[in-house]
Design a protein around this motif. Structure first.
Motif, mmCIF file in Angstrom:
data_model
loop_
_atom_site.group_PDB
_atom_site.id
_atom_site.type_symbol
_atom_site.label_atom_id
_atom_site.label_comp_id
_atom_site.label_asym_id
_atom_site.label_seq_id
_atom_site.Cartn_x
_atom_site.Cartn_y
_atom_site.Cartn_z
ATOM 1 N N LEU A 97 0.817 -1.217 0.000
ATOM 2 C CA LEU A 97 0.000 0.000 0.000
ATOM 3 C C LEU A 97 0.851 1.268 0.000
ATOM 4 O O LEU A 97 0.392 2.331 -0.429
ATOM 5 C CB LEU A 97 -0.927 0.002 1.216
ATOM 6 N N LYS A 98 2.105 1.186 0.451
ATOM 7 C CA LYS A 98 2.954 2.376 0.518
ATOM 8 C C LYS A 98 3.384 2.850 -0.866
ATOM 9 O O LYS A 98 3.455 4.051 -1.139
ATOM 10 C CB LYS A 98 4.193 2.093 1.376
ATOM 11 N N ASN A 99 3.721 1.893 -1.748
ATOM 12 C CA ASN A 99 4.241 2.300 -3.058
ATOM 13 C C ASN A 99 3.481 1.690 -4.232
ATOM 14 O O ASN A 99 3.803 1.985 -5.391
ATOM 15 C CB ASN A 99 5.736 1.942 -3.176
#
Length: 400
Positions: A97-99
């Motif tokens: 979900l971060k990148n």
């Protein structure tokens, strides 16, 4: 051709050329910087094997980071991963979900066996290990001639890649000693932990303690990438494979080459004390039709100078525990490997017909994402080395 279409075509070619020039500059400078960092690591940590190994692993991660980032610039691709839920837990691959990139929970001590279609198969498999933050732990078996490529050959030797001359008497010793060190280090009883071999035979075979694991020492993960076919699929290699299959009484395959069992079996035997899993990967490339050859379509020239790459790369992954593989019996292992490749041949038939492996989504988890990787490792190498180069001039400027 109209004036506008001619201008658009010329503009498109200019854009491709600019991307190629930028990519080549990045590749050359980054390769020099990564090699320079390897030299620095070897000198600074000459007496500290563990820190030296950490440093070289970082440069290994930097190299594949640079290579994939460069390819993403000039010839972007996407990857679709399917996993067999009977052998790989659902959710092993997921979107970070971060990148937004594909990530995974691959096992930390593994062997990958895959079909070999194009010269850059290993790049996509190396990318796969990066999804589990294992890109610095990869080992690849390569042909001996690649060891002598300027700059890159020096780097690959530092990475402890295994170079084979395709003469089994010599290759057996190379595999035995190289894989023995990898296995011993992964159990904390190898040279990184300050241990020595328990014995060395007259012919140069080195043996490590295979009965114990040192929990107090750092465990060194690994992923060995194997291509049992020995070479990529082409008209010449296909004919050789057909001839060899007929010679040994096997039915030749349509879409893959006959795998060679000797090196694969020897590798699994040497790594057995530490090995978590064997990943069986079947790779398909979009744009390649039945009867065509990926190595002719996605040549280095086409990828680099024309930006022609597979728009979608399919990987289907199954996992086998070492106890499921009959490695103690040579004939049984050969039959097992042949059956594995027969399934790949069937999957490739489906792929050429439908453009996908057409797997049931219920027992087979699917995830798709860009063929990308974090650029941080190679960027760090470039900045660090450039800083060292610029530092003397900066000091001179300030003190003059």
């Amino acid at each position: 051709m109209s004036l506008s279409s001619g201008l658009n075509n010329g503009l498109r070619k200019c854009k491709i050329m600019v991307r190629v020039i930028i990519a080549l500059v990045i590749f050359v400078q980054a390769s020099l910087c990564i090699t320079s960092m390897q030299v620095i690591v070897r000198v600074v940590y000459h007496n500290n094997v563990a820190k030296r190994h950490h440093g070289i692993d970082f440069t290994k991660k930097a190299f594949i980071s640079m290579l994939i980032s460069t390819l993403h610039l000039i010839a972007p691709s996407a990857v679709r991963v399917t996993t067999d839920n009977n052998s790989i837990p659902k959710g092993t691959f997921y979107k970070d979900l971060k990148n937004g990139r594909i990530a995974s929970h691959l096992k930390r001590k593994s062997v990958i066996v895959a079909n070999h279609q194009i010269y850059t198969d290993w790049v996509f498999l190396w990318w796969l290990t990066s999804t589990a933050d294992l890109a610095g732990k990869v080992y690849i078996i390569l042909k001996k001639s690649l060891e002598y490529i300027p700059i890159l050959g020096f780097g690959m030797r530092n990475y402890k890649f295994i170079f084979m001359c395709r003469k089994w008497e010599q290759d057996r010793l190379t595999l035995h000693n190289s894989l023995g060190v990898i296995d011993a280090n992964s159990r904390g009883v190898g040279p990184i932990s300050g241990r020595s071999p328990v014995r060395e035979d007259a012919d140069g075979e080195i043996f490590w303690d295979t009965t114990s694991t040192n929990a107090r020492q750092e465990s060194w993960p690994y992923c060995l990438i194997l291509f049992p076919e020995g070479t990529n699929l082409s008209p010449i290699t296909r004919q050789r494979s057909f001839n060899y299959a007929n010679k040994i009484g096997k039915t030749p395959f349509e879409n893959v080459l006959l795998p060679h069992a000797t090196g694969a079996r020897h590798s699994l035997l040497k790594l057995r004390p530490s090995l978590d899993v064997v990943y069986d990967i079947t790779i398909g490339y979009s744009g390649v039709k039945k009867g065509e050859y990926g190595e002719a379509l996605y040549t280095l020239n086409n990828v680099v100078f024309k930006g022609e790459s597979p728009k979608l790369v399919d990987m289907h992954i199954k996992a086998y525990h070492i106890n499921e593989i009959p490695i103690d019996d040579e004939q049984q292992f050969s039959d097992w490997l042949y059956d594995l490749w027969a399934e790949k041949d069937r999957l490739m038939n489906v792929y050429y017909e439908k453009g996908t492996f057409d797997l049931d989504p219920d027992p087979d988890h699917t995830i798709t994402g860009e063929f990308k990787i974090s650029a941080y490792p190679f960027f760090s190498c470039v900045v660090f080395i450039n800083s060292l180069v610029c530092l003397p001039f900066l000091i001179w400027y300030l003190l003059r």
